[in-house]
Scaffold this motif. Structure first.
Motif, mmCIF file in Angstrom:
data_model
loop_
_atom_site.group_PDB
_atom_site.id
_atom_site.type_symbol
_atom_site.label_atom_id
_atom_site.label_comp_id
_atom_site.label_asym_id
_atom_site.label_seq_id
_atom_site.Cartn_x
_atom_site.Cartn_y
_atom_site.Cartn_z
ATOM 1 N N GLN A 7 27.410 -37.672 -10.321
ATOM 2 C CA GLN A 7 28.148 -38.849 -9.873
ATOM 3 C C GLN A 7 27.364 -40.116 -10.213
ATOM 4 O OE1 GLN A 7 28.776 -38.406 -5.652
ATOM 5 N NE2 GLN A 7 30.140 -36.640 -5.859
ATOM 6 N N ASN A 8 27.962 -40.963 -11.033
ATOM 7 C CA ASN A 8 27.471 -42.320 -11.303
ATOM 8 C C ASN A 8 26.009 -42.373 -11.742
ATOM 9 O OD1 ASN A 8 27.825 -45.136 -11.495
ATOM 10 N ND2 ASN A 8 26.892 -45.440 -9.485
ATOM 11 N N PHE A 9 25.648 -41.499 -12.686
ATOM 12 C CA PHE A 9 24.304 -41.587 -13.256
ATOM 13 C C PHE A 9 24.200 -42.833 -14.130
ATOM 14 C CE2 PHE A 9 22.024 -37.196 -13.489
ATOM 15 C CZ PHE A 9 21.919 -37.199 -12.114
ATOM 16 N N THR A 10 23.214 -43.673 -13.836
ATOM 17 C CA THR A 10 22.866 -44.780 -14.730
ATOM 18 C C THR A 10 21.379 -44.680 -15.033
ATOM 19 O OG1 THR A 10 22.324 -46.365 -12.976
ATOM 20 C CG2 THR A 10 24.628 -46.261 -13.698
ATOM 21 N N LYS A 11 21.010 -45.153 -16.227
ATOM 22 C CA LYS A 11 19.604 -45.138 -16.620
ATOM 23 C C LYS A 11 19.370 -46.219 -17.644
ATOM 24 C CE LYS A 11 15.349 -43.664 -16.981
ATOM 25 N NZ LYS A 11 14.397 -43.819 -15.857
ATOM 26 N N SER A 12 18.353 -47.044 -17.379
ATOM 27 C CA SER A 12 17.947 -48.086 -18.327
ATOM 28 C C SER A 12 16.478 -47.901 -18.648
ATOM 29 C CB SER A 12 18.181 -49.481 -17.741
ATOM 30 O OG SER A 12 19.560 -49.731 -17.536
ATOM 31 N N PHE A 13 16.129 -48.257 -19.870
ATOM 32 C CA PHE A 13 14.735 -48.307 -20.274
ATOM 33 C C PHE A 13 14.413 -49.770 -20.544
ATOM 34 C CE2 PHE A 13 16.070 -44.001 -21.422
ATOM 35 C CZ PHE A 13 15.079 -43.258 -20.790
ATOM 36 N N GLY A 14 13.656 -50.380 -19.639
ATOM 37 C CA GLY A 14 13.448 -51.812 -19.716
ATOM 38 C C GLY A 14 14.767 -52.537 -19.508
ATOM 39 N N LEU A 19 22.475 -45.036 -19.984
ATOM 40 C CA LEU A 19 23.582 -44.392 -19.276
ATOM 41 C C LEU A 19 24.228 -45.424 -18.366
ATOM 42 C CD1 LEU A 19 21.936 -40.992 -18.211
ATOM 43 C CD2 LEU A 19 23.216 -41.518 -20.312
ATOM 44 N N LYS A 20 25.557 -45.526 -18.446
ATOM 45 C CA LYS A 20 26.248 -46.628 -17.772
ATOM 46 C C LYS A 20 27.293 -46.134 -16.766
ATOM 47 C CE LYS A 20 25.785 -49.278 -22.064
ATOM 48 N NZ LYS A 20 26.511 -49.951 -23.169
ATOM 49 N N GLY A 21 26.912 -45.134 -15.995
ATOM 50 C CA GLY A 21 27.832 -44.624 -14.983
ATOM 51 C C GLY A 21 28.489 -43.333 -15.436
ATOM 52 N N ILE A 22 27.720 -42.250 -15.443
ATOM 53 C CA ILE A 22 28.204 -40.961 -15.940
ATOM 54 C C ILE A 22 28.704 -40.121 -14.780
ATOM 55 C CG2 ILE A 22 27.603 -38.853 -17.186
ATOM 56 C CD1 ILE A 22 27.508 -41.365 -18.915
ATOM 57 N N ASP A 23 29.941 -39.650 -14.885
ATOM 58 C CA ASP A 23 30.546 -38.750 -13.902
ATOM 59 C C ASP A 23 31.123 -37.551 -14.627
ATOM 60 O OD1 ASP A 23 30.736 -40.413 -11.185
ATOM 61 O OD2 ASP A 23 31.301 -41.777 -12.807
ATOM 62 N N PHE A 24 30.752 -36.355 -14.178
ATOM 63 C CA PHE A 24 31.409 -35.144 -14.681
ATOM 64 C C PHE A 24 31.035 -33.973 -13.777
ATOM 65 C CE2 PHE A 24 27.267 -34.695 -16.625
ATOM 66 C CZ PHE A 24 27.038 -33.322 -16.678
ATOM 67 N N SER A 25 31.780 -32.910 -13.893
ATOM 68 C CA SER A 25 31.479 -31.683 -13.161
ATOM 69 C C SER A 25 31.799 -30.503 -14.065
ATOM 70 C CB SER A 25 32.289 -31.600 -11.865
ATOM 71 O OG SER A 25 33.674 -31.554 -12.148
ATOM 72 N N MET A 26 31.288 -29.341 -13.716
ATOM 73 C CA MET A 26 31.602 -28.141 -14.484
ATOM 74 C C MET A 26 31.587 -26.923 -13.575
ATOM 75 S SD MET A 26 28.110 -27.792 -16.790
ATOM 76 C CE MET A 26 28.733 -26.363 -17.673
#
Length: 261
Positions: A7-14, A19-26
């Motif tokens: 749910q809502n993974f974001t990740k920035s380097f500097g 990643l700008k808001g990743i949502d998924f399930s499996m």
């Protein structure tokens, strides 16, 4: 219940957002192919799943249990993260085998270290070690490398090393097996042998997340496709829809068209 929910993974380097808001399930037993152009965030997402990177925001559930919450800093010790990683097995692009150990020793090392942490280890040491070694032998048979048990990584081809890496990841019985472009370092002939192992694993209903540039494999083997574009999920659906003529995602159609040329 989903085996994995992000749910809502974001990740920035500097100052660079990756990643700008990743949502998924499996679901358990699914094979999910993650595809997209270089720099779209595929590998970063995989590294976040395996606790090699820490998302800036978001939550992750495995089997319904909350495994990660970016707002909760209380479970970020090295020991806690190591235990959480056991839910995932990760096969890297460049194998990452221990060169000083034989193939068999590569498969047994981590399970034996974990076994020593069990309270019952001293009492049942012989039985536990025998089970680990038998499992290693079974996995080498599964990937077609029983005859290489006593070989060192430097004595193997790239395809054989990658098959050993797959067996090593399976040795810890992870809930989810992750692959980061497992054939990118291989020539076409060796690529085939690794993809055949992945096909056999998919038939066994293992839960797998595969970052791949092998579109034929994704089309044939994956149950679902996650297409990433500039740090977002631009498409999430079945492989039949993703690779079909009526795919509703123009960006995915353009991406596949550029590869086909």
């Amino acid at each position: 219940m989903s085996i994995l929910e992000v749910q809502n993974f974001t990740k920035s380097f500097g100052n660079t957002p990756v990643l700008k808001g990743i949502d998924f399930s499996m679901e358990k037993g699914e094979t999910l192919a993650i595809i997209g152009s270089s720099g779209s965030g595929k590998t970063t997402l995989l590294r976040c799943l395996n606790f090699l990177e820490t998302p800036d925001t978001g939550k992750m559930y495995v089997g319904g249990d909350l495994l990660f919450d970016a707002e909760d800093k209380s479970h970020t010790s090295d020991e806690a993260i190591r235990k959480k990683r056991l839910h995932f097995g990760l096969v890297f692009q460049n194998f990452n085998l221990f060169p000083q150990y034989t193939v068999f020793e590569n498969l047994c090392l981590a399970p034996k270290l974990l076994a020593k942490e069990k309270p019952e280890f001293k009492k049942n040491k012989k039985l536990l070690l025998e089970e680990i070694e038998q499992n290693a032998s079974d996995l080498l048979l599964q990937v077609g490398l029983s005859e290489k048990a006593d070989s060192y990584p430097c004595q193997l081809s790239g395809g054989q090393q990658q098959r050993v890496a797959i067996a090593r990841a399976l040795a810890l019985s992870p809930d989810i097996l992750c692959f980061d472009e497992p054939t990118s370092a291989l020539d076409p002939e060796l690529t085939v042998e690794v993809l055949n192992v992945l096909r056999s694993l998919a038939k066994k209903n293992l839960t797998m997340v595969v970052v791949t540039h092998e579109m034929a494999f994704a089309s044939e083997v994956a149950d679902r496709v996650l297409f990433m574009d500039e740090g977002v999920v631009a498409f999430d659906g079945t492989s039949q829809v993703a690779f079909g003529q009526d795919c509703p995602c123009p960006r995915l159609r353009s991406f596949l068209g550029s590869i086909a040329k």
